[in-house]
Design a protein around this motif. Structure first.
Motif, PDB file in Angstrom:
ATOM      1  N   THR A 164       0.827  -1.222   0.000  1.00  0.00           N
ATOM      2  CA  THR A 164       0.000   0.000   0.000  1.00  0.00           C
ATOM      3  C   THR A 164       0.857   1.266   0.000  1.00  0.00           C
ATOM      4  O   THR A 164       0.336   2.359   0.184  1.00  0.00           O
ATOM      5  CB  THR A 164      -0.941   0.019   1.218  1.00  0.00           C
ATOM      6  N   GLY A 165       2.158   1.120  -0.187  1.00  0.00           N
ATOM      7  CA  GLY A 165       3.046   2.273  -0.232  1.00  0.00           C
ATOM      8  C   GLY A 165       4.148   2.200   0.802  1.00  0.00           C
ATOM      9  O   GLY A 165       5.322   2.068   0.461  1.00  0.00           O
ATOM     10  N   ASN A 166       3.817   2.271   2.072  1.00  0.00           N
ATOM     11  CA  ASN A 166       4.791   2.109   3.144  1.00  0.00           C
ATOM     12  C   ASN A 166       4.678   0.700   3.715  1.00  0.00           C
ATOM     13  O   ASN A 166       3.728  -0.034   3.439  1.00  0.00           O
ATOM     14  CB  ASN A 166       4.548   3.145   4.253  1.00  0.00           C
ATOM     15  N   LEU A 167       5.660   0.301   4.517  1.00  0.00           N
ATOM     16  CA  LEU A 167       5.636  -1.029   5.119  1.00  0.00           C
ATOM     17  C   LEU A 167       4.588  -1.107   6.219  1.00  0.00           C
ATOM     18  O   LEU A 167       4.591  -0.302   7.152  1.00  0.00           O
ATOM     19  CB  LEU A 167       7.009  -1.381   5.703  1.00  0.00           C
ATOM     20  N   ASP A 168       3.697  -2.072   6.111  1.00  0.00           N
ATOM     21  CA  ASP A 168       2.714  -2.391   7.137  1.00  0.00           C
ATOM     22  C   ASP A 168       2.868  -3.846   7.534  1.00  0.00           C
ATOM     23  O   ASP A 168       3.364  -4.672   6.763  1.00  0.00           O
ATOM     24  CB  ASP A 168       1.283  -2.148   6.643  1.00  0.00           C
ATOM     25  N   ILE A 169       2.390  -4.172   8.736  1.00  0.00           N
ATOM     26  CA  ILE A 169       2.471  -5.540   9.252  1.00  0.00           C
ATOM     27  C   ILE A 169       1.151  -6.259   8.979  1.00  0.00           C
ATOM     28  O   ILE A 169       0.065  -5.724   9.242  1.00  0.00           O
ATOM     29  CB  ILE A 169       2.797  -5.533  10.748  1.00  0.00           C
ATOM     30  N   TYR A 170       1.263  -7.489   8.451  1.00  0.00           N
ATOM     31  CA  TYR A 170       0.104  -8.297   8.079  1.00  0.00           C
ATOM     32  C   TYR A 170       0.149  -9.642   8.798  1.00  0.00           C
ATOM     33  O   TYR A 170       1.192 -10.068   9.307  1.00  0.00           O
ATOM     34  CB  TYR A 170       0.077  -8.539   6.565  1.00  0.00           C
ATOM     35  N   LEU A 171      -0.986 -10.307   8.802  1.00  0.00           N
ATOM     36  CA  LEU A 171      -1.110 -11.633   9.418  1.00  0.00           C
ATOM     37  C   LEU A 171      -1.836 -12.575   8.469  1.00  0.00           C
ATOM     38  O   LEU A 171      -2.831 -12.201   7.846  1.00  0.00           O
ATOM     39  CB  LEU A 171      -1.877 -11.538  10.733  1.00  0.00           C
ATOM     40  N   PHE A 202      -3.402  -2.158  14.648  1.00  0.00           N
ATOM     41  CA  PHE A 202      -2.914  -1.440  15.828  1.00  0.00           C
ATOM     42  C   PHE A 202      -1.391  -1.292  15.818  1.00  0.00           C
ATOM     43  O   PHE A 202      -0.840  -0.459  16.541  1.00  0.00           O
ATOM     44  CB  PHE A 202      -3.391  -2.116  17.122  1.00  0.00           C
ATOM     45  N   LEU A 203      -0.686  -2.085  15.000  1.00  0.00           N
ATOM     46  CA  LEU A 203       0.769  -1.960  14.895  1.00  0.00           C
ATOM     47  C   LEU A 203       1.183  -0.965  13.817  1.00  0.00           C
ATOM     48  O   LEU A 203       2.314  -0.479  13.821  1.00  0.00           O
ATOM     49  CB  LEU A 203       1.398  -3.321  14.586  1.00  0.00           C
ATOM     50  N   ASN A 204       0.293  -0.679  12.882  1.00  0.00           N
ATOM     51  CA  ASN A 204       0.663   0.090  11.697  1.00  0.00           C
ATOM     52  C   ASN A 204       0.417   1.582  11.872  1.00  0.00           C
ATOM     53  O   ASN A 204      -0.447   2.009  12.633  1.00  0.00           O
ATOM     54  CB  ASN A 204      -0.100  -0.434  10.480  1.00  0.00           C
ATOM     55  N   SER A 205       1.193   2.369  11.121  1.00  0.00           N
ATOM     56  CA  SER A 205       1.092   3.820  11.141  1.00  0.00           C
ATOM     57  C   SER A 205       1.211   4.331   9.713  1.00  0.00           C
ATOM     58  O   SER A 205       1.220   3.543   8.752  1.00  0.00           O
ATOM     59  CB  SER A 205       2.210   4.407  12.010  1.00  0.00           C
ATOM     60  N   LEU A 206       1.336   5.626   9.549  1.00  0.00           N
ATOM     61  CA  LEU A 206       1.537   6.202   8.224  1.00  0.00           C
ATOM     62  C   LEU A 206       2.978   6.052   7.757  1.00  0.00           C
ATOM     63  O   LEU A 206       3.325   6.436   6.644  1.00  0.00           O
ATOM     64  CB  LEU A 206       1.160   7.695   8.239  1.00  0.00           C
ATOM     65  N   TYR A 207       3.819   5.457   8.614  1.00  0.00           N
ATOM     66  CA  TYR A 207       5.235   5.290   8.319  1.00  0.00           C
ATOM     67  C   TYR A 207       5.536   3.799   8.121  1.00  0.00           C
ATOM     68  O   TYR A 207       4.628   2.997   7.917  1.00  0.00           O
ATOM     69  CB  TYR A 207       6.064   5.927   9.435  1.00  0.00           C
ATOM     70  N   ASP A 208       6.809   3.416   8.181  1.00  0.00           N
ATOM     71  CA  ASP A 208       7.197   2.015   7.969  1.00  0.00           C
ATOM     72  C   ASP A 208       7.172   1.259   9.294  1.00  0.00           C
ATOM     73  O   ASP A 208       7.836   1.654  10.257  1.00  0.00           O
ATOM     74  CB  ASP A 208       8.599   1.933   7.356  1.00  0.00           C
ATOM     75  N   ASP A 209       6.444   0.151   9.314  1.00  0.00           N
ATOM     76  CA  ASP A 209       6.337  -0.713  10.500  1.00  0.00           C
ATOM     77  C   ASP A 209       6.620  -2.140  10.051  1.00  0.00           C
ATOM     78  O   ASP A 209       6.000  -2.625   9.090  1.00  0.00           O
ATOM     79  CB  ASP A 209       4.947  -0.609  11.106  1.00  0.00           C
ATOM     80  N   ALA A 210       7.536  -2.832  10.737  1.00  0.00           N
ATOM     81  CA  ALA A 210       7.975  -4.141  10.231  1.00  0.00           C
ATOM     82  C   ALA A 210       8.621  -4.964  11.336  1.00  0.00           C
ATOM     83  O   ALA A 210       8.788  -4.508  12.470  1.00  0.00           O
ATOM     84  CB  ALA A 210       8.959  -3.946   9.076  1.00  0.00           C
ATOM     85  N   TYR A 211       8.991  -6.199  10.988  1.00  0.00           N
ATOM     86  CA  TYR A 211       9.743  -7.126  11.834  1.00  0.00           C
ATOM     87  C   TYR A 211       9.091  -7.407  13.194  1.00  0.00           C
ATOM     88  O   TYR A 211       9.700  -7.209  14.253  1.00  0.00           O
ATOM     89  CB  TYR A 211      11.173  -6.634  12.025  1.00  0.00           C
ATOM     90  N   PRO A 212       7.859  -7.888  13.212  1.00  0.00           N
ATOM     91  CA  PRO A 212       7.219  -8.225  14.490  1.00  0.00           C
ATOM     92  C   PRO A 212       7.800  -9.497  15.092  1.00  0.00           C
ATOM     93  O   PRO A 212       8.215 -10.408  14.377  1.00  0.00           O
ATOM     94  CB  PRO A 212       5.755  -8.433  14.087  1.00  0.00           C
ATOM     95  N   SER A 225       9.860   0.599  13.808  1.00  0.00           N
ATOM     96  CA  SER A 225       9.090   1.618  13.108  1.00  0.00           C
ATOM     97  C   SER A 225       9.908   2.901  13.032  1.00  0.00           C
ATOM     98  O   SER A 225      10.708   3.194  13.932  1.00  0.00           O
ATOM     99  CB  SER A 225       7.771   1.887  13.838  1.00  0.00           C
ATOM    100  N   ASN A 226       9.694   3.653  11.952  1.00  0.00           N
ATOM    101  CA  ASN A 226      10.337   4.966  11.835  1.00  0.00           C
ATOM    102  C   ASN A 226       9.315   6.088  12.015  1.00  0.00           C
ATOM    103  O   ASN A 226       9.483   7.186  11.485  1.00  0.00           O
ATOM    104  CB  ASN A 226      11.068   5.105  10.498  1.00  0.00           C
ATOM    105  N   ARG A 227       8.274   5.806  12.774  1.00  0.00           N
ATOM    106  CA  ARG A 227       7.205   6.786  12.998  1.00  0.00           C
ATOM    107  C   ARG A 227       7.687   8.040  13.722  1.00  0.00           C
ATOM    108  O   ARG A 227       7.016   9.076  13.679  1.00  0.00           O
ATOM    109  CB  ARG A 227       6.047   6.134  13.769  1.00  0.00           C
ATOM    110  N   ALA A 228       8.826   7.967  14.383  1.00  0.00           N
ATOM    111  CA  ALA A 228       9.359   9.141  15.075  1.00  0.00           C
ATOM    112  C   ALA A 228      10.601   9.699  14.381  1.00  0.00           C
ATOM    113  O   ALA A 228      11.330  10.494  14.966  1.00  0.00           O
ATOM    114  CB  ALA A 228       9.680   8.797  16.524  1.00  0.00           C
TER     115      ALA A 228
END
Length: 362
Positions: A164-171, A202-212, A225-228
């Motif tokens: 979807t553009g940035n990295l999100d976490i899926y199951l 709940f783990l995802n943001s508008l930024y990159d979230d990965a490696y759970p 995450s690089n949300r900050a």
């Protein structure tokens, strides 16, 4: 005459035994009860390709490791998941360790691990799939104690994708709350297909979230995450959930407390956390390393994570070491750490490597 004939037969029999012993060597007793993985970094060999291979996870049945990792093999422009197997064994007499990238392992092992190939097919897309993380409901989540139970060959897989553009976490998973027998199936896992991946919102943001990765209680998820700004290590504290509730509820939970783990994060990029027991390993390009991204470890002590320690020059190089995972194999006294690196000497780009590390480190 009879006595002479018996004596001759006995002499010939003893001569035969001596000949066998001289050819095969002495029949020595086993010298080892446990193997020890080599502490020198080695390439995984045939597991790798001439393209980038990295970011693995592993599920172990006996001494057979089912590896799922990201790869661009075949000339792909994006990363897809690939499933391969690796067998580890050691010689009880001389302690020699062998690795086989084309193991069989028996029908039960083949059956139990075959759904992981289906998981990769369900997760892959035209985007990048990274950082797979697999939990077996029987072995890791302890949903039952019977090896032949109805949840045989069922897994939960978390991963990241930038579809979807940035990295999100899926199951995705193939857990069956009410397993049923279907006539005409060739094996116990033939009907255990994986569901379409869903975002773990709940783990995802508008930024990159990965490696759970779960902690040892399966009640906290760590991720990067690089949300900050830069990449940091975060944790999400889950409400009390049974293992059987994870497949459905992880994708519907909201208002889960999430916080940055300051003990593991720095002003640089800290990525790829992976937990086994009381040890967490990750990669970072923080100051004080050997160049590029290095591998670090931290121990859980007194209710918190210790200050990260660099694995040192025996493992790290001036190139990039990435996505470490820890594997515990039966009858080995230390842990196997798998990771990826773009150091020279591999088959091309990033390759997967292995090294033995102590189970408990200072």
């Amino acid at each position: 005459m009879l006595l002479k004939h018996c004596t001759m037969k006995r002499f010939l029999f003893l001569s035969l035994l001596l000949a066998i012993a001289s050819n095969c060597g002495p029949l020595l007793p086993d010298q080892y009860t446990q193997g020890q993985f080599p502490e020198t970094v080695e390439n995984l060999g045939d597991i790798n390709s001439v393209d980038d291979d990295y970011n693995s996870t592993s599920h172990v049945v006996g001494n057979i490791m089912a590896l799922v990792f990201s790869s661009k093999r075949g000339g792909r422009t994006d990363f897809d998941f690939v499933h391969e197997s690796l067998e580890t064994s050691f010689n009880l007499r001389n302690g020699a360790i062998t690795f086989d990238s084309h193991p069989y392992g028996g029908l039960d092992v083949v059956e139990e691990q075959s759904p992981l190939t289906w998981a990769t097919g369900k997760a892959n897309s035209n985007a990048n799939e990274l950082g797979p993380y697999i939990r077996s409901f029987t072995h890791d989540l302890n949903i039952s104690t019977s090896y032949s139970d109805t949840h045989f060959g069922e897994y939960l897989m978390l991963f990241a994708s930038d579809r979807t553009g940035n990295l999100d976490i899926y199951l995705t998973h193939n857990y069956q709350s009410s397993p049923t027998s279907v006539s005409g199936l060739s094996s116990r896992v033939s009907n255990k297909v994986f569901v379409d991946p869903k975002p773990v919102s709940f783990l995802n943001s508008l930024y990159d979230d990965a490696y759970p990765t779960f902690d040892k209680t399966n009640q906290t998820i760590y991720f990067t995450s690089n949300r900050a700004g830069s990449f940091d290590v975060y944790k999400a504290t889950l409400p009390t959930l049974s293992p059987s509730a994870l497949p459905a509820q992880l994708t519907t939970l909201a208002d889960v407390p999430i916080e940055k783990v300051t003990a593991l994060s720095s002003s640089a990029d800290d990525k790829c956390p992976f937990i086994r027991g009381d040890k967490l390993v990750f990669t970072s390009n923080r100051p004080g390393g050997y160049g590029g991204f290095d591998l670090y470890y931290s121990q859980w002590t007194s209710g918190g994570w210790s200050a990260p320690v660099n694995f040192g020059p025996a493992i790290n190089t001036k190139y990039d070491e990435y996505r470490p995972i820890l594997v515990s194999v039966n009858q080995f006294s230390n842990q196997l750490m798998l990771f990826s690196s773009n150091r020279p000497g591999g088959k091309g780009g990033f390759d997967l490597y292995r090294v033995g590390i102590p189970i408990n480190q200072p």
